[in-house]
Design an enzyme around this catalytic site. Structure first.
Site, PDB file in Angstrom:
ATOM      1  N   THR A  74     -68.021   4.367 -35.173  1.00 42.16           N
ATOM      2  CA  THR A  74     -66.762   5.166 -34.875  1.00 42.16           C
ATOM      3  C   THR A  74     -66.177   4.940 -36.370  1.00 42.16           C
ATOM      4  O   THR A  74     -65.631   4.988 -37.512  1.00 42.16           O
ATOM      5  CB  THR A  74     -65.347   4.660 -33.543  1.00 42.16           C
ATOM      6  N   THR A 238     -65.553 -12.387 -38.193  1.00 41.86           N
ATOM      7  CA  THR A 238     -66.479 -13.476 -38.238  1.00 41.86           C
ATOM      8  C   THR A 238     -67.337 -12.762 -37.622  1.00 41.86           C
ATOM      9  O   THR A 238     -67.567 -11.738 -36.240  1.00 41.86           O
ATOM     10  CB  THR A 238     -66.425 -14.440 -36.723  1.00 41.86           C
ATOM     11  N   CYS A 319     -65.798  11.059 -25.558  1.00 40.81           N
ATOM     12  CA  CYS A 319     -64.794  10.722 -26.482  1.00 40.81           C
ATOM     13  C   CYS A 319     -64.058  11.758 -26.349  1.00 40.81           C
ATOM     14  O   CYS A 319     -62.815  11.620 -27.137  1.00 40.81           O
ATOM     15  CB  CYS A 319     -65.370  10.909 -27.602  1.00 40.81           C
TER      16      CYS A 319
HETATM   17  C1  LIG Z   1     -71.926  12.490 -33.676  1.00 33.66           C
HETATM   18  C2  LIG Z   1     -71.550  11.019 -32.810  1.00 33.66           C
HETATM   19  N1  LIG Z   1     -70.873   9.757 -34.332  1.00 33.66           N
HETATM   20  C3  LIG Z   1     -69.732   9.147 -34.158  1.00 33.66           C
HETATM   21  C4  LIG Z   1     -69.733   8.750 -32.611  1.00 33.66           C
HETATM   22  C5  LIG Z   1     -69.123   7.414 -32.185  1.00 33.66           C
HETATM   23  O1  LIG Z   1     -70.100   6.461 -31.979  1.00 33.66           O
HETATM   24  P1  LIG Z   1     -69.185   4.878 -31.155  1.00 33.66           P
HETATM   25  O2  LIG Z   1     -69.235   5.042 -29.930  1.00 33.66           O
HETATM   26  O3  LIG Z   1     -70.452   4.477 -31.550  1.00 33.66           O
HETATM   27  O4  LIG Z   1     -68.241   4.717 -31.781  1.00 33.66           O
HETATM   28  C6  LIG Z   1     -70.385   9.422 -31.411  1.00 33.66           C
HETATM   29  C7  LIG Z   1     -70.025   9.524 -30.169  1.00 33.66           C
HETATM   30  O5  LIG Z   1     -70.286   9.510 -29.217  1.00 33.66           O
HETATM   31  C8  LIG Z   1     -71.590  10.423 -31.874  1.00 33.66           C
HETATM   32  O6  LIG Z   1     -71.928  10.679 -30.800  1.00 33.66           O
END
Ligand SMILES: Cc1ncc(COP(=O)(O)O)c(C=O)c1O
Length: 372
Positions: A74, A238, A319
């Protein structure tokens, strides 16, 4: 208890590898210096940090790229998209993405749109794919960024990154960012076609709270997090050397890629025999993700019933699991709201066995029959 479960939600997160956790512990306990300190312990840490960067670049086989360690994909997507666009807004204010990106990409585009950028959201076809032709038709002389995911996190559709890169190459001021979070270790991809790409440690048997943006060395950004100037001034704070090393190990462990096509095909065939299931993942999707809708039952009820049997799958992307509106990805395929509300995603990893998948299919049949 954890050993007896059937875990089929690897697109949400993966179980960390023991060797990755062991390395993390070793670095935290024995090489805990601040990699910015000039004394011996700092120099020792910096050595591990530099080695982690090299391992990542070598594993992805990219030349003249830089690694920026972040806390997640993200954050890496935010740095790539916002960081690049704010830095280069004077070159043009048109940017392109697709309508099925992960929220960590889509929300960056929405923020930029609010800040005066013109955004083209390309629609995917019924298979969840944008074509190079779609990208070509959207390009203008004002376009500075194209961001297309390599593999969709809900349905596993694969975009033609090589062909899209060929289009982007004809526009010298445009760069191609690729959200490769669900592609890393799962599909054959020449990462040199991505001007910028990302990796998330917890999706590849690494640890949560760790990721990276990998970008061509020639690309500059505005920092998204300001402060002491770590990570070339792009990501202050850091650096967690232990996380960096754990990520590097998790990435290295993925190559050479494994082949789980047969396993996945077997599951798909068995699912197709069950009444009341409509596939959302097409035959060309990554074998690691199989997504289907229930035509007669509520997905949330089925997921809960499976969970009670120790079998873990997901209903909408983890998510988005608080979203009330169903899957925007499945809706983008042209499917009804009803189907979009009742999706189930089964996501495999290299350790998934035929026995586990057979147990899952049987349990699913039982649950579908038991639910009124
Ligand atoms: C295609 C995609 N992009 C970005 C992310 C975000 O990953 P993170 O959990 O490392 O923030 C995800 C998480 O499900 C994802 O599937």
């Amino acid at each position: 208890m954890v050993d007896k479960i059937i875990y089929l939600d690897n697109a949400a997160t993966t179980r960390p590898s023991k060797d990755v956790v062991a390395l993390y512990n070793d670095i935290e306990l024995n090489h805990f210096g601040n990699s910015s300190s000039i004394h011996g312990l700092g120099v020792d840490s910096l050595k591990y940090l530099t080695a982690a960067r090299e391992t990542i670049l070598n594993s992805f086989k990219v030349k003249n790229y830089k690694v920026y360690f972040t806390g997640s994909s993200t954050e890496a997507n935010n740095l790539a998209i916002k960081g690049f666009c704010y830095k280069h807004a004077n070159r043009g204010k048109h940017i392109i993405t697709t309508n099925i990106e992960h929220p960590s990409v889509l929300e960056c585009f929405r923020a930029l749109e609010n800040d005066g950028f013109k955004v083209t959201y390309l629609k995917v076809n019924a298979e969840g794919i944008v074509t190079a032709e779609d990208v070509k038709n959207a390009m203008t002389n004002e376009t500075i960024l194209v961001s297309v995911m390599a593999v969709n996190n809900e349905i596993g559709s694969i975009n033609p990154i090589k062909e899209i890169k060929e289009v982007v190459l004809k526009f010298p001021k445009t760069v191609l960012h690729v959200d490769t979070t669900q592609a890393v270790g799962k599909i054959n991809l020449d990462y040199n076609n991505c001007d910028m790409f990302v990796v998330s440690s917890h999706k590849i048997h690494g640890l949560k709270g760790s990721g990276a943006l990998i970008a061509k060395s020639s690309i500059s950004f505005d920092p998204v997090i300001s402060g002491g100037g770590q990570e070339d001034g792009m990501r202050s704070g850091t650096v967690s050397v232990a996380n960096a090393c754990a990520l590097a190990k998790a990435v290295k462990n993925l190559f050479p890629l494994k082949n789980i096509e047969e396993l996945s095909e077997n599951l798909r065939e068995n699912l197709n025999k069950i009444d009341g299931i409509e596939m959302n993942s097409n035959a060309n999707c990554t074998p690691y993700i199989i997504n289907f809708s229930l035509t007669k039952k509520k997905a949330s009820v089925v997921v809960e019933a499976l969970s009670n049997k120790g079998i873990y799958v997901s209903s909408v992307s983890a998510c988005n699991s608080k979203g009330e509106s169903g899957s925007y990805v499945v809706k983008a395929l042209g499917k009804s709201d009803e189907l979009a509300h009742n999706t189930i995603r089964v996501s495999l990893d290299n350790e998934t066995t035929l026995d586990e998948l057979e147990k899952f299919t049987l349990a699913l049949k039982d649950v579908l029959e038991a639910i009124k």
